[in-house]
Design a protein around this motif. Structure first.
Motif, PDB file in Angstrom:
ATOM      1  N   ILE A  35      35.983 -35.657 -49.347  1.00 56.19           N
ATOM      2  CA  ILE A  35      36.756 -34.419 -49.487  1.00 56.19           C
ATOM      3  C   ILE A  35      36.211 -33.597 -50.649  1.00 56.19           C
ATOM      4  CG2 ILE A  35      39.030 -33.461 -50.058  1.00 56.19           C
ATOM      5  CD1 ILE A  35      40.254 -35.777 -48.447  1.00 56.19           C
ATOM      6  N   VAL A  38      33.078 -31.786 -49.566  1.00 58.09           N
ATOM      7  CA  VAL A  38      33.382 -30.597 -48.761  1.00 58.09           C
ATOM      8  C   VAL A  38      33.861 -29.463 -49.664  1.00 58.09           C
ATOM      9  CG1 VAL A  38      34.948 -29.656 -47.014  1.00 58.09           C
ATOM     10  CG2 VAL A  38      33.832 -31.840 -46.623  1.00 58.09           C
ATOM     11  N   ILE A 105      40.275 -29.125 -43.506  1.00 57.73           N
ATOM     12  CA  ILE A 105      39.400 -30.289 -43.623  1.00 57.73           C
ATOM     13  C   ILE A 105      39.771 -31.257 -42.506  1.00 57.73           C
ATOM     14  CG2 ILE A 105      38.710 -32.225 -45.065  1.00 57.73           C
ATOM     15  CD1 ILE A 105      39.044 -30.459 -47.484  1.00 57.73           C
ATOM     16  N   ILE A 112      33.880 -36.447 -42.581  1.00 56.42           N
ATOM     17  CA  ILE A 112      34.784 -35.387 -43.037  1.00 56.42           C
ATOM     18  C   ILE A 112      34.017 -34.072 -43.050  1.00 56.42           C
ATOM     19  CG2 ILE A 112      36.257 -34.612 -44.940  1.00 56.42           C
ATOM     20  CD1 ILE A 112      37.221 -37.240 -43.857  1.00 56.42           C
ATOM     21  N   THR A 114      34.516 -29.351 -42.456  1.00 53.88           N
ATOM     22  CA  THR A 114      35.401 -28.205 -42.326  1.00 53.88           C
ATOM     23  C   THR A 114      35.658 -27.914 -40.851  1.00 53.88           C
ATOM     24  OG1 THR A 114      33.615 -26.596 -42.255  1.00 53.88           O
ATOM     25  CG2 THR A 114      34.459 -27.174 -44.428  1.00 53.88           C
TER      26      THR A 114
END
Length: 132
Positions: A35, A38, A105, A112, A114
């Motif tokens: 996360i 990203v 997300i 992971i 977008t």
């Protein structure tokens, strides 16, 4: 022990943003690392670094602010899929956050990413959170 590591991470970032802290510390897991990656790629944070202690490891995330009055780049973080109620969508049903201004997300079979990237790859998955 923390049951929902993603909610904990988002809450720590939200609280640090409101208090205008430069850095925030979150427990390091594979999920929080991805996360953070990203968020860095999308320009919501500057950088993150993993610090390994003897017992545990954690991430130090450098938050991003705009202008002289230190307006946070991250306006809001919203958890969507929770442990009690998982939210899934195929690539045709992936949401556009604020008409494309924000990001969702998504946890896909390829990792992971977008919502934009998942739509481009033709992948659906679990909608973890919205950030704008």
């Amino acid at each position: 022990m923390i049951n929902d590591i993603i909610s904990d991470m988002l809450t720590r970032i939200r609280n640090a943003n409101l208090a205008k802290h430069q850095i925030v510390q979150v427990p390091a897991t594979k999920m929080t690392r991805n996360i953070s990656k990203v968020l860095r790629e999308e320009g919501f944070i500057y950088e993150f670094e993993e610090i390994k202690d003897r017992i545990e490891s954690y991430l130090i995330i450098s938050l991003k602010y705009k202008g002289k009055n230190k307006k946070p780049v991250i306006t809001e973080l919203k958890r969507i899929s929770k442990p009690g109620l998982r939210v899934y969508a195929n690539y045709k049903e992936l949401p556009k956050v604020l008409g494309g201004i924000g990001i969702a997300i998504i946890s896909t079979s390829k990792g992971i990413m977008t919502d934009r990237h998942a739509r481009h790859c033709g992948l659906g998955g679990e909608i973890l959170c919205y950030i704008w």
